[in-house]
Design a protein around this motif. Structure first.
Motif, PDB file in Angstrom:
ATOM      1  N   LEU A  61      88.365  26.179  25.343  1.00 36.45           N
ATOM      2  CA  LEU A  61      86.696  25.941  25.606  1.00 36.45           C
ATOM      3  C   LEU A  61      86.536  26.779  27.117  1.00 36.45           C
ATOM      4  O   LEU A  61      85.345  27.395  27.208  1.00 36.45           O
ATOM      5  CB  LEU A  61      86.560  24.648  25.950  1.00 36.45           C
ATOM      6  N   SER A  62      87.360  26.554  28.108  1.00 39.94           N
ATOM      7  CA  SER A  62      87.209  27.209  29.457  1.00 39.94           C
ATOM      8  C   SER A  62      86.990  28.848  29.393  1.00 39.94           C
ATOM      9  O   SER A  62      86.137  29.087  30.148  1.00 39.94           O
ATOM     10  CB  SER A  62      88.156  26.877  30.516  1.00 39.94           C
ATOM     11  N   ASN A  63      87.959  29.374  28.385  1.00 41.73           N
ATOM     12  CA  ASN A  63      87.596  30.736  28.269  1.00 41.73           C
ATOM     13  C   ASN A  63      86.315  31.195  27.491  1.00 41.73           C
ATOM     14  O   ASN A  63      85.884  32.315  27.795  1.00 41.73           O
ATOM     15  CB  ASN A  63      89.018  31.117  27.306  1.00 41.73           C
ATOM     16  N   PHE A  64      86.070  30.403  26.697  1.00 38.17           N
ATOM     17  CA  PHE A  64      84.759  30.631  25.965  1.00 38.17           C
ATOM     18  C   PHE A  64      83.624  30.502  26.895  1.00 38.17           C
ATOM     19  O   PHE A  64      82.669  31.321  27.135  1.00 38.17           O
ATOM     20  CB  PHE A  64      84.545  29.831  24.552  1.00 38.17           C
ATOM     21  N   VAL A  65      83.615  29.558  27.654  1.00 40.98           N
ATOM     22  CA  VAL A  65      82.543  29.202  28.756  1.00 40.98           C
ATOM     23  C   VAL A  65      82.457  30.298  29.437  1.00 40.98           C
ATOM     24  O   VAL A  65      81.276  30.769  29.988  1.00 40.98           O
ATOM     25  CB  VAL A  65      82.608  27.866  29.350  1.00 40.98           C
ATOM     26  N   ARG A  66      83.521  30.733  30.255  1.00 43.82           N
ATOM     27  CA  ARG A  66      83.624  31.905  31.276  1.00 43.82           C
ATOM     28  C   ARG A  66      83.002  33.273  30.593  1.00 43.82           C
ATOM     29  O   ARG A  66      82.239  34.024  31.071  1.00 43.82           O
ATOM     30  CB  ARG A  66      85.029  31.968  31.535  1.00 43.82           C
ATOM     31  N   SER A  67      83.540  33.256  29.301  1.00 46.95           N
ATOM     32  CA  SER A  67      83.278  34.622  28.660  1.00 46.95           C
ATOM     33  C   SER A  67      81.508  34.627  28.436  1.00 46.95           C
ATOM     34  O   SER A  67      81.063  35.513  28.282  1.00 46.95           O
ATOM     35  CB  SER A  67      84.063  34.828  27.392  1.00 46.95           C
ATOM     36  N   PHE A  68      81.269  33.429  28.037  1.00 51.19           N
ATOM     37  CA  PHE A  68      79.719  33.365  27.616  1.00 51.19           C
ATOM     38  C   PHE A  68      78.810  33.606  28.785  1.00 51.19           C
ATOM     39  O   PHE A  68      77.739  34.393  28.633  1.00 51.19           O
ATOM     40  CB  PHE A  68      79.696  32.101  26.914  1.00 51.19           C
ATOM     41  N   ARG A  69      79.288  33.019  29.707  1.00 52.69           N
ATOM     42  CA  ARG A  69      78.301  33.003  31.002  1.00 52.69           C
ATOM     43  C   ARG A  69      78.182  34.287  31.476  1.00 52.69           C
ATOM     44  O   ARG A  69      77.226  34.796  31.982  1.00 52.69           O
ATOM     45  CB  ARG A  69      78.868  31.944  32.237  1.00 52.69           C
ATOM     46  N   ARG A  70      79.496  35.090  31.453  1.00 54.59           N
ATOM     47  CA  ARG A  70      79.584  36.313  31.842  1.00 54.59           C
ATOM     48  C   ARG A  70      78.724  37.386  31.284  1.00 54.59           C
ATOM     49  O   ARG A  70      78.081  38.300  31.698  1.00 54.59           O
ATOM     50  CB  ARG A  70      80.913  36.919  31.900  1.00 54.59           C
ATOM     51  N   ALA A  71      78.517  37.062  29.945  1.00 54.56           N
ATOM     52  CA  ALA A  71      77.692  38.043  28.976  1.00 54.56           C
ATOM     53  C   ALA A  71      76.221  37.654  29.150  1.00 54.56           C
ATOM     54  O   ALA A  71      75.494  38.646  28.958  1.00 54.56           O
ATOM     55  CB  ALA A  71      78.324  37.969  27.551  1.00 54.56           C
ATOM     56  N   ALA A  72      75.918  36.457  29.048  1.00 61.22           N
ATOM     57  CA  ALA A  72      74.778  35.957  28.903  1.00 61.22           C
ATOM     58  C   ALA A  72      73.939  35.502  30.299  1.00 61.22           C
ATOM     59  O   ALA A  72      72.678  35.524  30.623  1.00 61.22           O
ATOM     60  CB  ALA A  72      74.594  34.668  27.941  1.00 61.22           C
ATOM     61  N   GLY A  73      74.852  35.366  31.255  1.00 60.91           N
ATOM     62  CA  GLY A  73      74.156  34.919  32.670  1.00 60.91           C
ATOM     63  C   GLY A  73      73.931  33.533  32.746  1.00 60.91           C
ATOM     64  O   GLY A  73      73.527  32.989  34.062  1.00 60.91           O
ATOM     65  N   VAL A  74      74.198  32.580  31.663  1.00 62.74           N
ATOM     66  CA  VAL A  74      74.008  31.214  31.600  1.00 62.74           C
ATOM     67  C   VAL A  74      75.078  30.697  30.979  1.00 62.74           C
ATOM     68  O   VAL A  74      75.609  31.329  29.947  1.00 62.74           O
ATOM     69  CB  VAL A  74      72.560  30.882  30.948  1.00 62.74           C
ATOM     70  N   SER A  75      75.307  29.340  31.024  1.00 64.58           N
ATOM     71  CA  SER A  75      76.262  28.636  30.243  1.00 64.58           C
ATOM     72  C   SER A  75      75.968  28.554  28.687  1.00 64.58           C
ATOM     73  O   SER A  75      74.700  28.317  28.508  1.00 64.58           O
ATOM     74  CB  SER A  75      76.357  27.101  30.889  1.00 64.58           C
ATOM     75  N   PRO A  76      76.760  27.975  28.021  1.00 60.05           N
ATOM     76  CA  PRO A  76      76.359  27.990  26.551  1.00 60.05           C
ATOM     77  C   PRO A  76      75.282  26.715  26.403  1.00 60.05           C
ATOM     78  O   PRO A  76      74.412  26.829  25.580  1.00 60.05           O
ATOM     79  CB  PRO A  76      77.830  27.597  25.920  1.00 60.05           C
ATOM     80  N   ARG A  77      75.817  25.576  26.996  1.00 63.97           N
ATOM     81  CA  ARG A  77      74.564  24.655  27.213  1.00 63.97           C
ATOM     82  C   ARG A  77      73.088  24.855  27.845  1.00 63.97           C
ATOM     83  O   ARG A  77      72.254  24.572  26.874  1.00 63.97           O
ATOM     84  CB  ARG A  77      75.074  23.447  28.136  1.00 63.97           C
ATOM     85  N   ASP A  78      73.035  25.823  28.622  1.00 61.31           N
ATOM     86  CA  ASP A  78      71.752  26.432  29.092  1.00 61.31           C
ATOM     87  C   ASP A  78      71.378  27.193  28.068  1.00 61.31           C
ATOM     88  O   ASP A  78      70.103  27.343  27.846  1.00 61.31           O
ATOM     89  CB  ASP A  78      71.973  26.899  30.338  1.00 61.31           C
ATOM     90  N   PHE A  79      72.082  28.282  27.375  1.00 60.51           N
ATOM     91  CA  PHE A  79      71.734  29.115  26.280  1.00 60.51           C
ATOM     92  C   PHE A  79      70.896  28.087  25.325  1.00 60.51           C
ATOM     93  O   PHE A  79      69.982  28.438  24.533  1.00 60.51           O
ATOM     94  CB  PHE A  79      72.747  29.927  25.984  1.00 60.51           C
TER      95      PHE A  79
END
Length: 276
Positions: free
Chosen positions: A239-257
């Protein structure tokens, strides 16, 4: 089919009906446009420039340009296209960027493409014209000074790279390494890595990661399942790798997205400020 057609931004869905091997024919761009390739793959030629566009790439349209699309690999490709009036493009200060004819899959653009698709499908309260403006701002920032005049690779090279990309996209939820991808097109890992990057302008691993993030963005927008489940379902090992990668791509966390897809305008407005 138009999703949104008013003011300075129009949004259309394109579903190609061509078959593999059909002879390309000349078409004409009427407006400045960014078309997000959400499915499939096709060749795109403008003058002497040629791109192999796969899922996650952008097709760039400039008014007055003649172009042709070829379908040597698969049929049924789909795009979500944003068109902008000349007056709007002028205010962006980015007409030069539209000399670029195609953009390889970029994580931040792919995430925006998926949230736009969710809005078009009625799974989000966000406005399509707002998403289109955000995508344009990202496009201008990413392509500033990067007009591509490189030579067109050989047809056989383009075919191998696209076939590999299609295989990676279809199997992105599974563990994939360089050896496995290279075997799909009968090349050594060394030659495959050089070829893939030359043709598609991303490495196989970058494309794999972006394919997983795009799939995750769609699930976050369309599905209510826990974020942890989504991370594992799209191929991330933790999960931590996913959250980190997603935030880097989208600029927001998966939850905020996920909140943004459900109409939280504040998150979108903050992202647009950062992209400006």
């Amino acid at each position: 089919m138009p999703y949104h057609h008013q003011g300075a931004v129009s949004v259309f869905e394109y579903r190609c009906q061509a078959h593999v091997g059909d002879k390309p024919f000349a078409e004409h761009h009427e407006a400045y446009s960014l078309a997000y390739v959400r499915k499939g793959a096709f060749g795109y030629r403008v003058g002497k420039r040629h791109h192999e566009l796969v899922a996650g790439a952008l097709l760039i349209g400039r008014p007055g340009d003649d172009y042709a699309c070829s379908h040597d690999h698969v049929c049924g490709d789909e795009c979500l296209s944003f068109s902008f009036t000349p007056e709007l493009v002028e205010t962006m200060g980015g007409k030069v960027a539209w000399r670029t004819t195609g953009v390889a899959p970029q994580a931040e653009l792919m995430v925006l493409g998926e949230i736009a698709q969710a809005a078009a499908d009625g799974h989000s309260d966000m406005a399509l014209d707002e998403i289109g403006l955000l995508m344009a701002a990202r496009f201008l920032r990413l392509t500033q000074g990067q007009v591509n005049d490189s030579e067109m690779p050989a047809a056989q090279d383009r075919r191998r790279a696209v076939e590999a990309a299609l295989w990676i996209d279809a199997n992105c939820a599974q563990p994939i390494d360089l050896d496995a991808a290279a075997q799909q097109v009968g090349l050594s890992p060394f030659h495959f890595l050089r070829l893939f990057r030359k043709v598609l302008d991303v490495t196989p691993h970058q494309y794999l990661l972006r394919a997983r993030l795009a799939r995750a963005a769609r699930l976050l927008a369309d599905d209510a399942q826990p974020i942890t489940n989504i991370a594992y379902d799209v191929g991330f090992g933790d999960l931590s790798n996913f959250v980190r990668s997603f935030r880097r791509a989208a600029g927001v966390s998966p939850r905020d997205f996920r909140k943004a897809t459900r109409g939280d305008r504040k998150i979108l407005q903050e992202r647009m400020k950062l992209a400006a």
